[in-house]
Design a protein around this motif. Structure first.
Motif, short mmCIF file in Angstrom:
data_model
loop_
_atom_site.label_atom_id
_atom_site.label_comp_id
_atom_site.label_asym_id
_atom_site.label_seq_id
_atom_site.Cartn_x
_atom_site.Cartn_y
_atom_site.Cartn_z
N SER A 3 7.80 -58.37 -18.09
CA SER A 3 8.62 -58.03 -16.93
C SER A 3 9.71 -57.04 -17.32
O SER A 3 10.09 -56.93 -18.49
N ILE A 4 10.22 -56.32 -16.35
CA ILE A 4 11.32 -55.37 -16.53
C ILE A 4 12.48 -55.85 -15.64
O ILE A 4 12.32 -56.01 -14.44
N SER A 5 13.65 -56.07 -16.25
CA SER A 5 14.78 -56.59 -15.50
C SER A 5 15.74 -55.50 -15.03
O SER A 5 16.21 -55.51 -13.89
N ILE A 6 16.07 -54.57 -15.94
CA ILE A 6 17.09 -53.56 -15.65
C ILE A 6 16.44 -52.18 -15.69
O ILE A 6 15.81 -51.81 -16.67
N VAL A 7 16.63 -51.42 -14.60
CA VAL A 7 16.12 -50.06 -14.53
C VAL A 7 17.31 -49.11 -14.46
O VAL A 7 18.07 -49.11 -13.48
N LEU A 8 17.50 -48.33 -15.51
CA LEU A 8 18.61 -47.37 -15.60
C LEU A 8 18.08 -45.98 -15.28
O LEU A 8 17.58 -45.27 -16.15
N ASP A 9 18.17 -45.64 -14.02
CA ASP A 9 17.64 -44.37 -13.55
C ASP A 9 18.66 -43.27 -13.84
O ASP A 9 19.72 -43.22 -13.19
N GLY A 10 18.35 -42.40 -14.79
CA GLY A 10 19.31 -41.40 -15.25
C GLY A 10 19.87 -40.53 -14.16
O GLY A 10 21.01 -40.10 -14.22
N GLY A 11 19.08 -40.24 -13.13
CA GLY A 11 19.60 -39.57 -11.95
C GLY A 11 19.81 -38.08 -12.09
O GLY A 11 19.79 -37.36 -11.10
N GLU A 12 20.06 -37.57 -13.29
CA GLU A 12 20.31 -36.14 -13.47
C GLU A 12 18.96 -35.42 -13.45
O GLU A 12 18.48 -34.89 -14.43
N ASN A 13 18.38 -35.43 -12.28
CA ASN A 13 17.01 -35.00 -12.08
C ASN A 13 16.93 -34.42 -10.68
O ASN A 13 17.59 -34.89 -9.77
N GLY A 14 16.16 -33.37 -10.48
CA GLY A 14 16.10 -32.77 -9.16
C GLY A 14 17.34 -31.94 -8.87
O GLY A 14 17.88 -31.26 -9.75
N LEU A 15 17.84 -32.00 -7.65
CA LEU A 15 18.98 -31.17 -7.25
C LEU A 15 20.22 -31.47 -8.08
O LEU A 15 20.56 -32.62 -8.32
N ALA B 272 6.54 -57.29 -26.71
CA ALA B 272 5.94 -58.55 -27.13
C ALA B 272 6.99 -59.66 -27.19
O ALA B 272 6.72 -60.81 -26.82
N LEU B 273 8.22 -59.31 -27.62
CA LEU B 273 9.29 -60.29 -27.69
C LEU B 273 9.67 -60.78 -26.29
O LEU B 273 9.87 -61.98 -26.07
N TYR C 162 14.67 -63.41 -23.13
CA TYR C 162 14.74 -61.97 -23.35
C TYR C 162 14.43 -61.21 -22.06
O TYR C 162 13.45 -61.50 -21.36
N LYS C 163 15.28 -60.23 -21.77
CA LYS C 163 15.09 -59.35 -20.62
C LYS C 163 14.94 -57.92 -21.14
O LYS C 163 15.43 -57.58 -22.23
N TYR D 82 22.95 -58.89 -23.88
CA TYR D 82 22.30 -57.62 -23.57
C TYR D 82 20.80 -57.79 -23.37
O TYR D 82 20.16 -58.65 -23.99
N ALA D 83 20.24 -56.95 -22.50
CA ALA D 83 18.80 -56.82 -22.41
C ALA D 83 18.30 -56.07 -23.64
O ALA D 83 19.01 -55.25 -24.22
#
Length: 492
Positions: A167-179, A89-90, A98-99, A61-62
């Motif tokens: 660095s950022i490896s995984i972007v979990l865009d919740g999506g329940e946003n806007g329309l 920091a880790l 680590y990701k 896991y990240a």
């Protein structure tokens, strides 16, 4: 008597585990070194630091940033003792090991609550007044693009601040946003005279275009902020429609551009019957896969859950069989989701019985580790179409697309085949019932016998010798002899 009860109580407590203690007692999965699959992630409440680190150390896991990456959360980076600061920091100390997974901010929600959005953001009646209805159902698809660019900048600024540290490896865009989904907003679209007037299906297409238009600024801002990400997934879309019908999804033709790859919500007993065909999760997944594959989108990073509601949990072995099917179909990683806050608040001892959310995360890790040894099959192979077309695709969108599975004579015994060069990876899953021997005909291989198990059986099959006008002589190898700990036979 009191002394005996005290001894019994002390004995019980001695065997009580926290999540990290339980994980330390389990044999960790064996990952292939430098494999090409993506880090796993999770969605739910924030884990404590030690459990978070253990999942990153040994379970694929990240590390999670913790909650949403809001401006307030990012401010905690200035405190070296904060969870966010310690996690980043880790990652910075050992970026190869680590990701980091991050859930971006959704500022439009806060802006709406604080009445900081212009009138043009909302649908109106014929007199130009805001509709008397829940605000989350009455957002105007024609709202100015400047609103969404402003919100996207807030989101991106927080991500840039994190990336200054690691660095950022995984972007979990919740999506329940806007329309909101078309099914929720359709009754109110008809009340605004400024909105495009058309039959329902055409209006859905129009609405999907504007969902894409108003969401794309956020996607572009994320891509600019994190150009070196491993994957950005958006909740949720695959080849669509996915759920009951088009009203609860978006037109994939537009939405596919919003993320790096498809990511479906595949939640046990949530708008589905679980594992039993025909309203089952694998059928739904393959329905979406068939449509996404038409655009060349054949890999996926999905949102997963084996149940979170009381009395609606899958058996873990059956869940592992389902996951093996997903990886055979090109899943490169996934989000372990859980949406009810545990009664024990996850930090407390849970006794000798581990909670289901923890078992789900372990199951996903074990399957992920197993397929890390066959990452070439996932990344370079192709899911074979099978002999039939997909009945659900035909029913929902009127297209004759492949079913992407091979019939066994039992609708609850599922067989998927992935080919890489001259070899096939074949998964046989008993979605319902006990293990069962089945015969299945695969064009490239002929008729073969397989053992379908509740936890799935993964075979590697190659042609040993091909004699003209004769069935090929095959080499058939069961890869996961220990179905519940499938990677244990491999060396690191």
């Amino acid at each position: 008597m009191h002394k005996i009860l005290l001894i019994l109580l002390i004995g019980t407590l001695a065997y009580a585990d926290t999540p990290v203690e339980y994980l330390h007692k389990q044999p960790p999965p064996v990952f292939k070194k430098e494999h090409g699959l993506y880090p796993l992630s999770r969605w739910g409440w924030s884990l404590d630091f030690d459990t978070n680190k253990e999942f990153a150390d040994n379970w694929g896991y990240a590390l999670e940033f913790g909650a949403y990456a809001t401006p307030q959360a990012v401010q905690k980076l200035d405190d070296p003792h904060s969870f966010q600061s310690k996690v980043c920091a880790l990652v910075a100390s050992n970026p190869d090991k680590y990701k980091l997974a991050v859930i971006p901010d959704r500022p439009l929600i806060k802006m709406a609550k604080e009445n900081r959005l212009p009138e043009a953001y909302w649908l109106k009646d014929k007199d130009g007044k805001k509709l008397d209805a829940p605000t989350w159902k009455t957002k105007n698809p024609e709202a100015p693009q400047t609103i969404f660019k402003e919100a996207a900048k807030i989101t991106a600024d927080s991500l840039k601040r994190i990336r200054e540290i690691c660095s950022i490896s995984i972007v979990l865009d919740g999506g329940e946003n806007g329309l909101s989904e078309f099914g929720h907003t359709y009754p109110y679209l008809k009340k605004d005279p400024s909105i495009f007037s058309a039959p329902k299906k055409e209006l859905w297409d129009y609405y999907s275009k504007h969902k894409y238009r108003t969401t794309m600024p956020n996607t572009l801002a994320i891509r600019e902020a994190i150009p070196d990400r491993k994957v950005h997934v958006w909740y949720h879309f695959g080849g669509l429609p996915y759920w009951t019908d088009y009203r609860w999804s978006w037109n994939y033709e537009y939405m596919r551009k919003l993320a790096d790859m498809p990511g479906q919500s595949l939640y046990y007993k949530q708008f589905n019957d679980g594992w039993e065909a025909d309203d089952d999760l694998l059928t739904f997944f393959l329905c979406s896969y068939a449509q996404a594959a038409e655009y060349g989108d054949k890999l996926s990073y999905n949102w997963l859950c084996a149940g979170w509601k009381e009395n609606q949990f899958s058996d873990i072995d059956r869940y592992m069989g389902f996951l093996k099917c997903l990886y055979t179909a090109g899943q490169v990683g996934g989000v372990a989701g859980y949406f009810s806050y545990p009664k024990d608040k996850f930090k407390n001892d849970f006794g000798s019985k581990p909670p289901h959310w923890l078992k789900q995360m372990i199951a996903l890790s074990r399957v992920h580790a197993f397929f890390s040894h066959f990452d070439d099959f996932i990344l370079k192979g192709e899911l074979l179409p099978g002999p039939n077309t997909h009945a659900l695709v035909k029913k929902r969108v009127g297209l004759d697309l492949p079913a992407y599975e091979f019939p066994t004579g039992d609708k609850n015994i599922r067989v998927l085949v992935r080919k890489n060069k001259d070899e096939c990876l074949v998964t046989a899953w008993a979605a319902v019932g006990d293990s069962k021997e089945v015969e299945v005909f695969i064009d490239e291989l002929g008729e073969i016998n397989l053992l379908a198990r509740p936890e799935g059986s993964v075979y590697k099959i190659s042609i040993k010798e091909q004699i003209r006008f004769e069935p090929p002589e095959l080499h058939i190898q069961l890869l996961d002899k220990n179905g519940l700990m499938p990677s244990q036979g491999f060396k690191e």
